[in-house]
Design a protein around this motif. Structure first.
Motif, PDB file in Angstrom:
ATOM      1  N   VAL A  91       8.638 -13.069   7.323  1.00 44.74           N
ATOM      2  CA  VAL A  91       7.397 -12.480   6.817  1.00 44.74           C
ATOM      3  C   VAL A  91       7.345 -12.631   5.299  1.00 44.74           C
ATOM      4  CG1 VAL A  91       5.996 -10.400   6.650  1.00 44.74           C
ATOM      5  CG2 VAL A  91       7.335 -10.841   8.716  1.00 44.74           C
ATOM      6  N   ASN A  92       6.187 -13.123   4.798  1.00 44.40           N
ATOM      7  CA  ASN A  92       6.016 -13.309   3.356  1.00 44.40           C
ATOM      8  C   ASN A  92       4.844 -12.509   2.780  1.00 44.40           C
ATOM      9  OD1 ASN A  92       6.513 -16.394   4.657  1.00 44.40           O
ATOM     10  ND2 ASN A  92       8.074 -15.646   3.222  1.00 44.40           N
ATOM     11  N   TYR A  93       3.917 -12.110   3.644  1.00 38.08           N
ATOM     12  CA  TYR A  93       2.721 -11.411   3.160  1.00 38.08           C
ATOM     13  C   TYR A  93       2.327 -10.281   4.124  1.00 38.08           C
ATOM     14  CZ  TYR A  93       2.042 -15.515   0.149  1.00 38.08           C
ATOM     15  OH  TYR A  93       2.208 -16.499  -0.772  1.00 38.08           O
ATOM     16  N   ILE A  94       1.779  -9.207   3.524  1.00 39.81           N
ATOM     17  CA  ILE A  94       1.086  -8.168   4.287  1.00 39.81           C
ATOM     18  C   ILE A  94      -0.375  -8.241   3.879  1.00 39.81           C
ATOM     19  CG2 ILE A  94       0.841  -5.705   4.734  1.00 39.81           C
ATOM     20  CD1 ILE A  94       3.727  -5.315   3.926  1.00 39.81           C
ATOM     21  N   ILE A  95      -1.248  -8.366   4.855  1.00 37.15           N
ATOM     22  CA  ILE A  95      -2.674  -8.447   4.563  1.00 37.15           C
ATOM     23  C   ILE A  95      -3.371  -7.183   5.073  1.00 37.15           C
ATOM     24  CG2 ILE A  95      -4.806  -9.756   4.909  1.00 37.15           C
ATOM     25  CD1 ILE A  95      -3.119 -12.232   5.414  1.00 37.15           C
ATOM     26  N   VAL A  96      -4.110  -6.514   4.188  1.00 39.60           N
ATOM     27  CA  VAL A  96      -4.898  -5.330   4.544  1.00 39.60           C
ATOM     28  C   VAL A  96      -6.323  -5.556   4.066  1.00 39.60           C
ATOM     29  CG1 VAL A  96      -2.966  -3.723   4.501  1.00 39.60           C
ATOM     30  CG2 VAL A  96      -4.227  -4.179   2.396  1.00 39.60           C
ATOM     31  N   TYR A  97      -7.257  -4.815   4.626  1.00 35.31           N
ATOM     32  CA  TYR A  97      -8.654  -4.960   4.214  1.00 35.31           C
ATOM     33  C   TYR A  97      -8.838  -4.493   2.778  1.00 35.31           C
ATOM     34  CZ  TYR A  97     -13.714  -4.455   4.120  1.00 35.31           C
ATOM     35  OH  TYR A  97     -15.031  -4.558   3.770  1.00 35.31           O
ATOM     36  N   SER A  98      -8.244  -3.350   2.430  1.00 33.52           N
ATOM     37  CA  SER A  98      -8.260  -2.836   1.063  1.00 33.52           C
ATOM     38  C   SER A  98      -6.980  -2.055   0.854  1.00 33.52           C
ATOM     39  CB  SER A  98      -9.479  -1.943   0.815  1.00 33.52           C
ATOM     40  OG  SER A  98      -9.429  -0.795   1.648  1.00 33.52           O
ATOM     41  N   TYR A  99      -6.629  -1.814  -0.389  1.00 34.30           N
ATOM     42  CA  TYR A  99      -5.354  -1.146  -0.668  1.00 34.30           C
ATOM     43  C   TYR A  99      -5.327   0.298  -0.160  1.00 34.30           C
ATOM     44  CZ  TYR A  99      -3.605  -5.083  -3.325  1.00 34.30           C
ATOM     45  OH  TYR A  99      -3.140  -6.331  -3.667  1.00 34.30           O
ATOM     46  N   GLU A 100      -6.479   0.899   0.004  1.00 34.25           N
ATOM     47  CA  GLU A 100      -6.493   2.260   0.559  1.00 34.25           C
ATOM     48  C   GLU A 100      -6.138   2.252   2.041  1.00 34.25           C
ATOM     49  OE1 GLU A 100     -11.185   2.746   1.800  1.00 34.25           O
ATOM     50  OE2 GLU A 100     -10.355   3.969   0.182  1.00 34.25           O
ATOM     51  N   ARG A 101      -6.316   1.078   2.715  1.00 31.47           N
ATOM     52  CA  ARG A 101      -5.866   0.957   4.109  1.00 31.47           C
ATOM     53  C   ARG A 101      -4.337   0.928   4.166  1.00 31.47           C
ATOM     54  NH1 ARG A 101      -9.296   3.063   6.847  1.00 31.47           N
ATOM     55  NH2 ARG A 101      -9.662   3.956   4.806  1.00 31.47           N
ATOM     56  N   PHE A 102      -3.726   0.400   3.111  1.00 24.64           N
ATOM     57  CA  PHE A 102      -2.259   0.350   3.045  1.00 24.64           C
ATOM     58  C   PHE A 102      -1.685   1.731   2.767  1.00 24.64           C
ATOM     59  CE2 PHE A 102       1.748  -0.365   0.747  1.00 24.64           C
ATOM     60  CZ  PHE A 102       2.407  -1.216   1.616  1.00 24.64           C
ATOM     61  N   SER A 103      -2.214   2.425   1.748  1.00 22.97           N
ATOM     62  CA  SER A 103      -1.712   3.756   1.409  1.00 22.97           C
ATOM     63  C   SER A 103      -2.701   4.494   0.516  1.00 22.97           C
ATOM     64  CB  SER A 103      -0.357   3.647   0.709  1.00 22.97           C
ATOM     65  OG  SER A 103       0.092   4.911   0.272  1.00 22.97           O
ATOM     66  N   ARG A 104      -2.760   5.811   0.698  1.00 21.45           N
ATOM     67  CA  ARG A 104      -3.551   6.673  -0.185  1.00 21.45           C
ATOM     68  C   ARG A 104      -2.648   7.663  -0.908  1.00 21.45           C
ATOM     69  NH1 ARG A 104      -8.997   7.824   0.066  1.00 21.45           N
ATOM     70  NH2 ARG A 104     -10.275   6.397   1.295  1.00 21.45           N
ATOM     71  N   SER A 105      -1.357   7.360  -0.951  1.00 22.45           N
ATOM     72  CA  SER A 105      -0.404   8.305  -1.534  1.00 22.45           C
ATOM     73  C   SER A 105      -0.127   8.036  -3.012  1.00 22.45           C
ATOM     74  CB  SER A 105       0.911   8.275  -0.751  1.00 22.45           C
ATOM     75  OG  SER A 105       1.495   6.986  -0.816  1.00 22.45           O
ATOM     76  N   GLY A 106      -0.952   7.194  -3.649  1.00 23.38           N
ATOM     77  CA  GLY A 106      -0.821   6.972  -5.086  1.00 23.38           C
ATOM     78  C   GLY A 106       0.431   6.223  -5.465  1.00 23.38           C
ATOM     79  N   LEU A 107       1.213   6.828  -6.330  1.00 22.52           N
ATOM     80  CA  LEU A 107       2.410   6.185  -6.863  1.00 22.52           C
ATOM     81  C   LEU A 107       3.421   5.842  -5.775  1.00 22.52           C
ATOM     82  CD1 LEU A 107       2.988   8.236 -10.139  1.00 22.52           C
ATOM     83  CD2 LEU A 107       2.101   5.897  -9.923  1.00 22.52           C
ATOM     84  N   ASN A 108       3.467   6.651  -4.733  1.00 22.06           N
ATOM     85  CA  ASN A 108       4.418   6.378  -3.655  1.00 22.06           C
ATOM     86  C   ASN A 108       4.051   5.091  -2.928  1.00 22.06           C
ATOM     87  OD1 ASN A 108       6.776   7.384  -2.123  1.00 22.06           O
ATOM     88  ND2 ASN A 108       5.329   7.371  -0.410  1.00 22.06           N
ATOM     89  N   GLY A 109       2.751   4.899  -2.680  1.00 25.82           N
ATOM     90  CA  GLY A 109       2.303   3.662  -2.055  1.00 25.82           C
ATOM     91  C   GLY A 109       2.544   2.468  -2.957  1.00 25.82           C
ATOM     92  N   ALA A 110       2.299   2.646  -4.260  1.00 27.28           N
ATOM     93  CA  ALA A 110       2.552   1.574  -5.221  1.00 27.28           C
ATOM     94  C   ALA A 110       4.029   1.202  -5.242  1.00 27.28           C
ATOM     95  CB  ALA A 110       2.094   2.011  -6.607  1.00 27.28           C
ATOM     96  N   LYS A 111       4.904   2.192  -5.134  1.00 24.84           N
ATOM     97  CA  LYS A 111       6.351   1.930  -5.153  1.00 24.84           C
ATOM     98  C   LYS A 111       6.778   1.137  -3.924  1.00 24.84           C
ATOM     99  CE  LYS A 111      10.835   4.200  -5.694  1.00 24.84           C
ATOM    100  NZ  LYS A 111      11.489   3.404  -4.642  1.00 24.84           N
ATOM    101  N   ILE A 112       6.200   1.477  -2.760  1.00 28.59           N
ATOM    102  CA  ILE A 112       6.545   0.751  -1.534  1.00 28.59           C
ATOM    103  C   ILE A 112       6.168  -0.725  -1.677  1.00 28.59           C
ATOM    104  CG2 ILE A 112       6.012   0.500   0.917  1.00 28.59           C
ATOM    105  CD1 ILE A 112       5.684   3.538   1.058  1.00 28.59           C
ATOM    106  N   ALA A 113       4.940  -0.977  -2.183  1.00 26.61           N
ATOM    107  CA  ALA A 113       4.500  -2.363  -2.368  1.00 26.61           C
ATOM    108  C   ALA A 113       5.370  -3.082  -3.401  1.00 26.61           C
ATOM    109  CB  ALA A 113       3.033  -2.377  -2.809  1.00 26.61           C
ATOM    110  N   SER A 114       5.737  -2.392  -4.475  1.00 25.89           N
ATOM    111  CA  SER A 114       6.580  -2.974  -5.520  1.00 25.89           C
ATOM    112  C   SER A 114       7.972  -3.290  -4.993  1.00 25.89           C
ATOM    113  CB  SER A 114       6.665  -2.015  -6.704  1.00 25.89           C
ATOM    114  OG  SER A 114       7.539  -2.499  -7.698  1.00 25.89           O
TER     115      SER A 114
END
Length: 583
Positions: A91-114
């Motif tokens: 797996v090389n990519y995760i595709i979501v419709y918008s970043y809010e579909r991935f997470s709405r937890s703010g910094l925690n969601g950003a950390k997971i993606a990072s």
């Protein structure tokens, strides 16, 4: 030494991503189950697939496709996709419709993606918010989108909570319904149509058992099991404390506020307060259920006269003897339970209920018997119905085994299960005359009213403690210096004579005329008017003819209710120990 190639082994290695390729996974979600019915999930999937095709990415799997709130990242499908990515190096990519579909937890969601990008070189891409997360400006934009999602979520939360507060203040219930209620009109809270369901009727019984028979929660749970219902004791305790059941709304969203709800109460306010042992004018805290010991009935009830602390008790294992003691430092008085019990029994000698109240005792017993008999017949029918249902299931299992639909292992498993359930259901037999039982109970009540020591000597721990508080409402004190036990005060209906006007009612006025608007359980346990707490109007007339003060009138009614409940409970317990019969 001009050959610098000699130093190549000391240089750092070139950074090479752990994963390279064009494989992608798609994650879609909606926040609520109601959104699954529209085209949102299907649309998200379609846009994500088109995005992958445009980028030349190959979709190897799909995740989500259901409702999951993104307020937190502890989600079933979200956790599944993260686990899959960590285990599958393709797996090389995760595709979501918008970043809010991935997470709405703010910094925690950003950390997971990072972390996915840094540790696994897996990039999180959004169809509607195209950016390059591998460069500083792109990662910054991605983090901003995650923060905006959290801010939007917080704004929605504030708006929702404000609306919920206003609905609660208007008497509506916008939260998950408590057990025992069904909403026939789901949707907006103001359009709710709440009705009491079958579980609610069982909860109502639990309230009545608690008030009527002073049953402990564990005993109520056991009675539930005989009726084929299961409930945890901790949950029952929470139910007893939930004001929703008496039509009152209290909630942490409106701290300190008490609102009359628009829903149908399961029990009356008076019954709710009675179960929680609250006297509205004197106390505002619910009863704390203490662990009583039948060998130490005077524990808590008796206070040390020196320090005012409640006496506790203990067992000396070597001697097999019980003692009462005061744990206060500097006091620590001890007294053998045998000696203290002997002194308490002396206090009971000679106590007799005023004869003028005996007609009220007789009528109170009749009211209670009518209510309890009705409930027990309902329980008997319920148990029989439950037993028949299990028998039908057992017959079905036997039939399926006979025609070869299920194997022997499954057959024996369910056969044992159903047979065990049937054995647990013990349906009592109704023997003897109903009127005879009422008469016997009245005679029993008269006996203990003239000789309360008899009940204290032979009763259960619950009956003994209830009798103690009935006769000596303020408890007793023990003087360790003199070794003397004394009652603080004695119930006036055992110690003093009530107005002679009580027995000046002719026999024709004592004809039983039940109030048509109230059932016995409502009258005895549920009304808010003192004059409606006794079913027969002639009793009220007798009390009023005696020209009693309002306080004394109230005391008589409350005392008689408690005394009759205790008498019937003790009588039924005695009968139960002799044989398994109704009443």
């Amino acid at each position: 030494m001009n050959d610098l190639s000699l130093f190549n082994s000391f240089t750092g290695k070139n950074f090479s991503p752990k994963r390279n390729g064009s494989n992608a996974v798609i994650y879609t979600r909606v926040s609520h189950v109601s959104q699954e019915e529209n085209t949102s999930l299907e649309s998200q999937k379609k846009y994500c697939e088109n995005f992958a095709a445009r980028r030349g990415l190959e979709v190897i799997d799909y995740f989500g496709g259901t409702h999951e709130s993104a307020k937190t990242d502890d989600r079933k499908e979200f956790s599944r996709i993260l686990t899959f990515i960590k285990r599958n190096k393709q797996v090389n990519y995760i595709i979501v419709y918008s970043y809010e579909r991935f997470s709405r937890s703010g910094l925690n969601g950003a950390k997971i993606a990072s972390d996915l990008l840094r540790d696994l070189n897996v990039k999180t891409l959004a169809v509607t918010q195209e950016l390059d997360p591998t460069i500083a400006s792109g990662m910054f934009q991605q983090n901003i989108f995650f923060l905006f999602s959290q801010m939007d979520n917080d704004l929605r939360k504030d708006k929702t909570i404000t609306g919920m507060r206003e609905l609660l203040r208007k008497g509506y219930w916008p939260l998950n319904l408590p057990s025992g209620y069904t909403n026939l009109s789901p949707g907006k809270a103001i359009n709710q149509q709440l009705v009491i369901n079958e579980e609610g009727e069982m909860i109502r019984k639990a309230f009545l058992w608690k008030a009527n028979e002073k049953m402990r929660n564990a005993d109520i749970i056991r009675r539930y099991e005989t009726l084929g219902y299961k409930m945890k004791e901790t949950r029952l305790g929470l139910i007893f404390k939930n004001t929703f059941y008496c039509g009152i709304i209290t909630n942490s969203l409106i701290p300190g506020e008490v609102i009359i709800g628009k829903h149908e109460p399961l029990v009356s306010r008076e019954l709710f307060l009675k179960v929680n042992n609250i006297v509205a004018s004197k106390n505002t805290q619910p009863l704390v259920h203490l662990k009583y010991n039948n060998e130490l009935p005077l524990k808590i009830f008796t206070k040390c006269k020196t320090c005012g602390r409640s006496m506790t008790g203990y067992l000396v294992n070597k001697k097999g003897l019980f003692y009462y003691n005061c744990n206060q430092k500097g006091c620590k008085s001890n007294k053998s339970a045998k000696n203290l019990h002997s002194q308490f029994q002396s206090l009971l000698i000679g106590l007799k209920l005023n004869n003028d109240l005996m007609p009220l005792v007789e009528d109170g017993i009749r009211i209670l018997f009518q209510t309890i008999f009705k409930e027990q017949m309902e329980e008997q029918n319920m148990m029989q119905s439950r037993k028949n249902e299990i028998l039908r299931k057992l017959e079905l299992v036997e039939e399926r085994f006979a025609i070869g639909e299920i194997d022997k292992e499954i057959f024996e498993k369910y056969q044992t299960k159903y047979q065990t359930e049937i054995q647990r259901i013990s349906i009592p037999k109704n023997r003897g005359s109903y009127q005879l039982k009422i008469g016997n109970c009245i005679e029993f009540a008269k006996q203990i009213s003239q000789e309360p020591k008899q009940l204290w000597d032979t009763g259960t721990i619950d009956q003994r403690t209830r009798l103690q508080l009935l006769l000596f409402p303020e408890g007793a004190t023990y003087d360790p210096k003199l070794g003397i036990l004394e009652a603080v005060s004695t119930c006036e209906f055992f110690a003093t004579e009530i107005s002679k006007g009580l027995h000046n009612t002719s026999s024709h006025q004592r004809k039983l005329l039940p109030l048509s608007n109230f059932t016995p359980s409502e009258v005895l346990f549920g009304s808010t008017s003192l004059k409606q707490r006794w079913t027969y109007p002639y009793i009220i007339m007798k009390l009023e003819k005696a020209d009693l003060t309002q306080d004394l009138y109230k005391s008589i009614v409350e005392f008689m209710e408690d005394f009759c409940l205790l008498a019937v409970s003790a009588y039924l317990n005695r009968k139960k120990n002799r044989s398994d019969t109704i009443l």
